[in-house]
Write a protein that holds these residues in place. Structure first.
Motif, PDB file in Angstrom:
ATOM      1  N   GLY A 254       0.801  -1.124   0.045  1.00  0.00           N
ATOM      2  CA  GLY A 254      -0.158   0.040   0.045  1.00  0.00           C
ATOM      3  C   GLY A 254       0.802   1.100  -0.171  1.00  0.00           C
ATOM      4  N   ARG A 255       2.162   1.155  -0.057  1.00  0.00           N
ATOM      5  CA  ARG A 255       2.866   2.473  -0.046  1.00  0.00           C
ATOM      6  C   ARG A 255       3.736   2.551  -1.410  1.00  0.00           C
ATOM      7  N   HIS A 256       3.673   3.564  -1.867  1.00  0.00           N
ATOM      8  CA  HIS A 256       4.223   4.055  -3.184  1.00  0.00           C
ATOM      9  C   HIS A 256       5.748   4.606  -3.116  1.00  0.00           C
ATOM     10  N   VAL A 257       6.764   3.957  -3.462  1.00  0.00           N
ATOM     11  CA  VAL A 257       8.197   4.668  -3.178  1.00  0.00           C
ATOM     12  C   VAL A 257       8.780   5.054  -4.639  1.00  0.00           C
ATOM     13  N   VAL A 258       9.141   6.192  -4.741  1.00  0.00           N
ATOM     14  CA  VAL A 258      10.039   6.489  -5.860  1.00  0.00           C
ATOM     15  C   VAL A 258      11.701   6.859  -5.597  1.00  0.00           C
ATOM     16  N   GLY A 259      12.497   6.049  -6.348  1.00  0.00           N
ATOM     17  CA  GLY A 259      13.901   6.421  -5.889  1.00  0.00           C
ATOM     18  C   GLY A 259      14.451   7.072  -7.148  1.00  0.00           C
ATOM     19  N   ILE A 260      15.181   8.415  -6.954  1.00  0.00           N
ATOM     20  CA  ILE A 260      15.650   9.184  -7.552  1.00  0.00           C
ATOM     21  C   ILE A 260      17.328   9.216  -7.696  1.00  0.00           C
ATOM     22  N   GLU A 261      17.884   9.055  -8.926  1.00  0.00           N
ATOM     23  CA  GLU A 261      19.304   8.887  -8.679  1.00  0.00           C
ATOM     24  C   GLU A 261      19.827   9.459  -9.790  1.00  0.00           C
ATOM     25  N   VAL A 262      20.922  10.006  -9.917  1.00  0.00           N
ATOM     26  CA  VAL A 262      21.489  10.808 -11.182  1.00  0.00           C
ATOM     27  C   VAL A 262      22.426   9.609 -11.889  1.00  0.00           C
ATOM     28  N   SER A 263      23.014   8.634 -11.239  1.00  0.00           N
ATOM     29  CA  SER A 263      23.887   7.459 -11.813  1.00  0.00           C
ATOM     30  C   SER A 263      22.928   6.579 -12.521  1.00  0.00           C
ATOM     31  N   GLU A 265      23.725   3.760 -13.776  1.00  0.00           N
ATOM     32  CA  GLU A 265      24.468   2.451 -13.438  1.00  0.00           C
ATOM     33  C   GLU A 265      23.702   2.215 -12.169  1.00  0.00           C
ATOM     34  N   ALA A 266      23.510   3.033 -11.135  1.00  0.00           N
ATOM     35  CA  ALA A 266      22.904   2.789  -9.817  1.00  0.00           C
ATOM     36  C   ALA A 266      21.501   2.452 -10.033  1.00  0.00           C
ATOM     37  N   VAL A 267      20.628   3.126 -10.838  1.00  0.00           N
ATOM     38  CA  VAL A 267      19.476   3.018 -11.287  1.00  0.00           C
ATOM     39  C   VAL A 267      19.042   1.529 -11.892  1.00  0.00           C
ATOM     40  N   GLU A 268      20.079   1.498 -12.569  1.00  0.00           N
ATOM     41  CA  GLU A 268      19.887  -0.154 -13.112  1.00  0.00           C
ATOM     42  C   GLU A 268      19.936  -1.284 -12.051  1.00  0.00           C
ATOM     43  N   SER A 269      20.748  -1.168 -11.473  1.00  0.00           N
ATOM     44  CA  SER A 269      21.100  -1.985 -10.005  1.00  0.00           C
ATOM     45  C   SER A 269      19.848  -1.851  -9.187  1.00  0.00           C
ATOM     46  N   ALA A 270      19.301  -0.692  -8.774  1.00  0.00           N
ATOM     47  CA  ALA A 270      18.322  -0.669  -7.962  1.00  0.00           C
ATOM     48  C   ALA A 270      16.895  -1.289  -8.666  1.00  0.00           C
ATOM     49  N   ARG A 271      16.748  -0.961 -10.144  1.00  0.00           N
ATOM     50  CA  ARG A 271      15.711  -1.818 -10.653  1.00  0.00           C
ATOM     51  C   ARG A 271      15.699  -3.437 -10.571  1.00  0.00           C
ATOM     52  N   LEU A 272      17.078  -3.971 -10.841  1.00  0.00           N
ATOM     53  CA  LEU A 272      17.368  -5.277 -10.796  1.00  0.00           C
ATOM     54  C   LEU A 272      17.002  -5.724  -9.418  1.00  0.00           C
ATOM     55  N   ALA A 273      17.180  -5.164  -8.397  1.00  0.00           N
ATOM     56  CA  ALA A 273      16.945  -5.641  -7.288  1.00  0.00           C
ATOM     57  C   ALA A 273      15.472  -5.478  -6.619  1.00  0.00           C
ATOM     58  N   ALA A 274      14.775  -4.519  -7.289  1.00  0.00           N
ATOM     59  CA  ALA A 274      13.266  -4.316  -6.929  1.00  0.00           C
ATOM     60  C   ALA A 274      12.406  -5.232  -7.916  1.00  0.00           C
ATOM     61  N   ARG A 275      12.783  -6.070  -8.893  1.00  0.00           N
ATOM     62  CA  ARG A 275      12.113  -7.070  -9.251  1.00  0.00           C
ATOM     63  C   ARG A 275      11.037  -7.964  -8.416  1.00  0.00           C
ATOM     64  N   GLY A 276      10.013  -7.717  -8.678  1.00  0.00           N
ATOM     65  CA  GLY A 276       8.812  -8.736  -7.796  1.00  0.00           C
ATOM     66  C   GLY A 276       8.495  -7.664  -6.434  1.00  0.00           C
ATOM     67  N   VAL A 277       9.002  -6.386  -6.460  1.00  0.00           N
ATOM     68  CA  VAL A 277       8.823  -5.691  -5.270  1.00  0.00           C
ATOM     69  C   VAL A 277       7.562  -4.885  -5.636  1.00  0.00           C
ATOM     70  N   PRO A 278       6.111  -4.821  -5.291  1.00  0.00           N
ATOM     71  CA  PRO A 278       5.296  -4.011  -5.667  1.00  0.00           C
ATOM     72  C   PRO A 278       5.399  -2.310  -4.737  1.00  0.00           C
ATOM     73  N   GLY A 279       4.959  -1.527  -5.874  1.00  0.00           N
ATOM     74  CA  GLY A 279       4.927  -0.261  -5.492  1.00  0.00           C
ATOM     75  C   GLY A 279       6.175   0.577  -5.425  1.00  0.00           C
ATOM     76  N   VAL A 280       7.481   0.086  -6.035  1.00  0.00           N
ATOM     77  CA  VAL A 280       8.632   0.687  -6.020  1.00  0.00           C
ATOM     78  C   VAL A 280       9.276   1.055  -7.393  1.00  0.00           C
ATOM     79  N   GLU A 281       9.457   2.224  -7.659  1.00  0.00           N
ATOM     80  CA  GLU A 281      10.073   2.556  -9.071  1.00  0.00           C
ATOM     81  C   GLU A 281      11.142   3.458  -8.852  1.00  0.00           C
TER      82      GLU A 281
END
Length: 371
Positions: A254-263, A265-281
């Protein structure tokens, strides 16, 4: 902690080493308390202390010496290599593999880069250890000319050191005082290092930032998650999110989380780790620009900026926005204090010192702010 390099004046990076550890921690606590001032509702939680040795999960070794006798460590004032393979603050698993990496460099004919003469090939060896004991190794090279030799000798290295799972070559052609370049060449099939931290497993790509002290980073993520659960926001922004550590730790149904990062490369790492985690982008972009352009205001914002802090533009936006809660994780209490003065409506209510770097003046401090 005893260090033969410090005693011999070969390396004095751990400037507080001669102070008892309890005194180091006390000094950091007093400094942070003084900078944050006497906020009437501020509660200081007990400091998270580190182990005194073996706490660094990464080694950033400058390569010196010769092809036959490379040094891994730092350079002295004359640009000569000083070997620090047994540095006691580096994790034991990393120290164990450094001799094998030195032998690999010799077999592959990687000439250490001579800084005064501006010639040679191998500039740095960067090693990161996961909590699982797996390793990522990055060879920072002046050019791509040595890549065939690296590929030729890599199978033997992986056989001798089976804990090495990711190997890359980073290309840094310029002569300048930076650690790495923009181009990364994968030499193994695997290109990410899993970093399990409690209930969350992050995926670290070669050029992504991760906290240097795994145990203290785990405690930091747990503390921030506890504060967020206390507030129970429906929407969260994680600005300067890196590989997604805070965002993934505070994710909840029920919580919507948005992560913002200039890198990216780091965003790709975050997206990979977030697979299957609902409500996170996650999205790549400048944290301040994202906030200033947004028409929505979240319930809570997490900020984890570099040493320069969030700056007056983002601090001003937070002050004006009406956001009810901010969690500020700072690696520089001086810029934290400056930023807090720019948003006086957000009062510190909880704070905690986390000693990420024993024997140095550096300190992490996390603060929960409420309007």
């Amino acid at each position: 902690m005893q260090c033969s390099y410090f005693d011999a004046h070969a390396c004095r990076s751990c400037t507080l080493l001669e102070l008892p550890y309890a005194d180091q921690v006390r000094g950091k606590e007093e400094r942070c308390a003084e900078l944050l001032g006497a906020a009437p509702d501020l509660q200081w939680l007990p400091t998270v202390r580190s182990r005194e040795d073996g706490y660094r999960n990464k080694a950033k070794m400058v390569v010196g010496g010769t092809v036959d006798r490379p040094t891994l460590g730092i350079l002295d004032a004359g640009g000569r290599g000083v070997d620090l393979r047994e540095c006691p603050v580096v994790a034991a698993g990393i120290r164990a593999v450094l001799p094998q990496l030195a032998r690999f460099a010799t077999r592959a004919g990687l000439t250490p880069y001579d800084v005064p003469r501006r010639r040679g090939e191998l500039k740095h060896v960067l090693v990161t250890e996961s909590p699982t004991g797996e390793l990522m190794v990055r060879f920072v090279l002046r050019s791509d000319r040595a890549l065939p030799r690296l590929r030729e000798h890599l199978p033997r290295l992986l056989q001798e050191a089976p804990r090495i799972r990711v190997v890359t070559a980073n290309l840094l052609p310029e002569h300048k005082a930076v650690l790495e370049g923009e181009v990364e060449v994968a030499l193994t099939e695997r290109t990410t290092l899993p970093m399990p931290l409690g209930r969350v497993e992050l995926d670290l790509r070669p050029r992504s930032f991760f906290q240097t002290n795994t145990d203290v980073a785990t405690a930091l993520y747990a503390q921030v998650r506890e504060w967020v659960e206390e507030v129970a926001p429906s929407t969260v922004w994680d600005l300067y999110c890196g590989v997604g550590g805070f965002a993934l730790h505070v994710a909840a149904p029920g919580r919507h989380v948005v992560g913002i990062e200039v890198s990216e490369e780091a965003v790709e790492s975050a997206r990979l780790a977030a697979r299957g985690v609902p409500g996170v982008e996650f999205a790549a972009g400048d944290a301040t620009a994202f906030a200033l352009a947004s028409v929505q205001v979240p319930d809570l914002v997490v900020v984890n900026p570099p040493r320069r802090g969030i700056g007056e533009d983002l601090a001003g936006w937070l002050e004006r926005s009406g956001v009810q809660h901010v969690v500020y994780s700072s690696c520089n209490p001086e810029t934290l204090a400056t930023d807090l003065r720019a948003m006086p409506s957000l009062r510190p209510v909880r704070a905690r010192v986390l000693d990420m770097f024993p024997h140095t003046p550096h300190v992490e401090v996390a603060v929960l702010l409420s309007r």
